[in-house]
Design a protein around this motif. Structure first.
Motif, short mmCIF file in Angstrom:
data_model
loop_
_atom_site.label_atom_id
_atom_site.label_comp_id
_atom_site.label_asym_id
_atom_site.label_seq_id
_atom_site.Cartn_x
_atom_site.Cartn_y
_atom_site.Cartn_z
N PHE A 81 -49.98 -14.19 -19.99
CA PHE A 81 -49.32 -13.26 -20.92
C PHE A 81 -49.12 -11.96 -20.16
N ILE A 82 -47.85 -11.66 -19.87
CA ILE A 82 -47.54 -10.63 -18.87
C ILE A 82 -46.68 -9.53 -19.47
N HIS A 83 -47.23 -8.29 -19.45
CA HIS A 83 -46.39 -7.15 -19.85
C HIS A 83 -46.48 -6.02 -18.83
N VAL A 106 -43.56 -13.59 -20.74
CA VAL A 106 -43.34 -12.20 -20.34
C VAL A 106 -42.69 -11.44 -21.50
N PHE A 107 -43.25 -10.25 -21.82
CA PHE A 107 -42.78 -9.49 -22.97
C PHE A 107 -42.94 -8.00 -22.69
N GLY A 108 -42.54 -7.17 -23.66
CA GLY A 108 -42.59 -5.72 -23.46
C GLY A 108 -41.27 -5.21 -22.93
N ARG A 109 -41.15 -3.88 -22.83
CA ARG A 109 -39.87 -3.25 -22.48
C ARG A 109 -39.37 -3.62 -21.09
N GLU A 110 -40.28 -3.96 -20.18
CA GLU A 110 -39.87 -4.28 -18.81
C GLU A 110 -39.84 -5.79 -18.55
N ALA A 111 -39.67 -6.57 -19.62
CA ALA A 111 -39.81 -8.03 -19.50
C ALA A 111 -38.82 -8.64 -18.50
N LYS A 112 -37.59 -8.15 -18.48
CA LYS A 112 -36.59 -8.75 -17.60
C LYS A 112 -36.98 -8.58 -16.13
N GLU A 113 -37.33 -7.34 -15.76
CA GLU A 113 -37.71 -7.06 -14.38
C GLU A 113 -38.98 -7.84 -14.01
N ALA A 130 -38.86 -12.23 -23.22
CA ALA A 130 -38.07 -11.48 -24.20
C ALA A 130 -38.61 -10.06 -24.19
N THR A 131 -37.72 -9.09 -24.44
CA THR A 131 -38.16 -7.68 -24.43
C THR A 131 -38.85 -7.32 -25.74
N ALA A 132 -39.69 -8.20 -26.20
CA ALA A 132 -40.40 -8.01 -27.48
C ALA A 132 -41.54 -7.02 -27.32
N VAL A 133 -41.68 -6.12 -28.28
CA VAL A 133 -42.83 -5.22 -28.35
C VAL A 133 -43.55 -5.45 -29.69
N HIS A 134 -42.77 -5.31 -30.81
CA HIS A 134 -43.35 -5.53 -32.15
C HIS A 134 -42.82 -6.80 -32.79
N ASN A 135 -41.57 -7.16 -32.46
CA ASN A 135 -40.92 -8.29 -33.14
C ASN A 135 -41.02 -9.54 -32.28
N PRO A 136 -41.75 -10.55 -32.74
CA PRO A 136 -42.01 -11.71 -31.90
C PRO A 136 -40.92 -12.79 -31.96
N MET A 137 -39.86 -12.61 -32.78
CA MET A 137 -38.99 -13.74 -33.09
C MET A 137 -38.20 -14.27 -31.90
N GLU A 138 -37.77 -13.36 -30.99
CA GLU A 138 -36.99 -13.84 -29.84
C GLU A 138 -37.90 -14.65 -28.90
N LYS A 140 -40.66 -16.17 -29.79
CA LYS A 140 -40.97 -17.42 -30.53
C LYS A 140 -39.87 -18.46 -30.31
N LYS A 141 -38.61 -18.00 -30.33
CA LYS A 141 -37.47 -18.92 -30.13
C LYS A 141 -37.55 -19.57 -28.74
N ARG A 142 -37.82 -18.76 -27.71
CA ARG A 142 -37.96 -19.29 -26.35
C ARG A 142 -39.07 -20.34 -26.30
N ILE A 143 -40.17 -20.05 -26.99
CA ILE A 143 -41.32 -20.96 -27.00
C ILE A 143 -40.97 -22.25 -27.73
N ASP A 144 -40.24 -22.13 -28.86
CA ASP A 144 -39.88 -23.32 -29.64
C ASP A 144 -38.90 -24.22 -28.89
N GLU A 145 -38.18 -23.64 -27.90
CA GLU A 145 -37.25 -24.47 -27.11
C GLU A 145 -37.99 -25.45 -26.19
N VAL A 146 -39.27 -25.17 -25.94
CA VAL A 146 -40.09 -26.13 -25.18
C VAL A 146 -40.66 -27.12 -26.20
N ALA A 147 -40.08 -28.31 -26.23
CA ALA A 147 -40.44 -29.26 -27.29
C ALA A 147 -41.91 -29.68 -27.18
#
Lengths: 155, 155
Positions: A81-83, A106-113, A130-138, A140-147
């Motif tokens: 879990f990397i921020h 990877v999450f938080g404001r610098e997630a892309k880098e 995903a550049t998630a800080v408070h909202n986990p939905m994006e 979660k979507k990436r995680i759900d794509e891994v069946a």
């Protein structure tokens, strides 16, 4: 099968929720779920999951690394879990010592880098970001794509 | 018995863990646990507790207030999770509409000042506070000092 969740310092609000969400999916697939982290990261997860509904056991990060180095402990898959940079170091250390597959969340404001840094530092690492800080939905979507997480072991 | 958790915007990392910790204690005492909040606060809790091990159901905060105002919904105790002024407003609104007892769980860097504001704004409100941001242990200790939540209803 055993999975390790490498928790970072709990500075970004989504970490607790996303870690429990992944732990639930892993348990449903039959994994034993072990969480590793600093004492404060472990404390926060213990408080969040008092019935051990999602996480089976905990190990202090330094002890985890020592025991992996001595060949006394290993897992089939490790989730970092990397921020920030220190999260990459933890996952890289475990990936070097473990026979299991690494996965970077990877999450938080610098997630892309940070996700690009992970890809450079670790071969064959599945990276979900995903550049998630408070909202986990994006995220979660990436995680759900891994069946199935068991499929990650065969990469 | 029914308990309401009034979640603030999930900006402070300890909120998710502390809310799940209190929910677990309430369920063990036989309370039905309902969480209310903004859509993003609700999303984060749903992700954190996918099996509903701790929280039974969710209600959007505006709908909760509307239904309480119309006498269609009530609870025996309401927990306000407060780390800024808007959290006090939520709890004060619910306390004015509900026949249940209010409890304030105050955290974050301004917890001391906010806890004094809560005491001024709400009579007969049990206020538990700690300047927790990442480390939940001091707030957990305050919570553990309340042996049974059912006792709060009789204040």
């Amino acid at each position: 099968m055993r999975a390790l969740l490498l928790l970072g310092c709990p500075e970004v609000p989504v970490q607790t929720g996303i870690a429990l969400y992944i732990a639930n999916k892993l348990k449903d697939e039959g994994f034993e779920v072990v969480a590793a982290g600093t004492p404060s990261a472990i404390n926060l997860m213990r408080v969040a999951d008092p019935k051990k509904a999602y996480i089976d056991s905990y190990i202090e990060i330094e002890r985890c690394v020592d025991q992996m180095g001595e060949g006394k402990f290993d897992v089939d898959v490790s989730f970092g879990f990397i921020h920030k940079d220190s999260g990459i170091q933890y996952l890289a250390t475990v990936a070097a010592l473990s026979n299991g597959a690494p996965v970077a969340i990877v999450f938080g404001r610098e997630a892309k880098e940070l996700s690009n840094e992970v890809k450079e530092a670790l071969d064959n690492c599945l990276v979900l970001w995903a550049t998630a800080v408070h909202n986990p939905m994006e995220l979660k979507k990436r995680i759900d794509e891994v069946a199935r997480w068991a499929s990650v072991l065969k990469r």
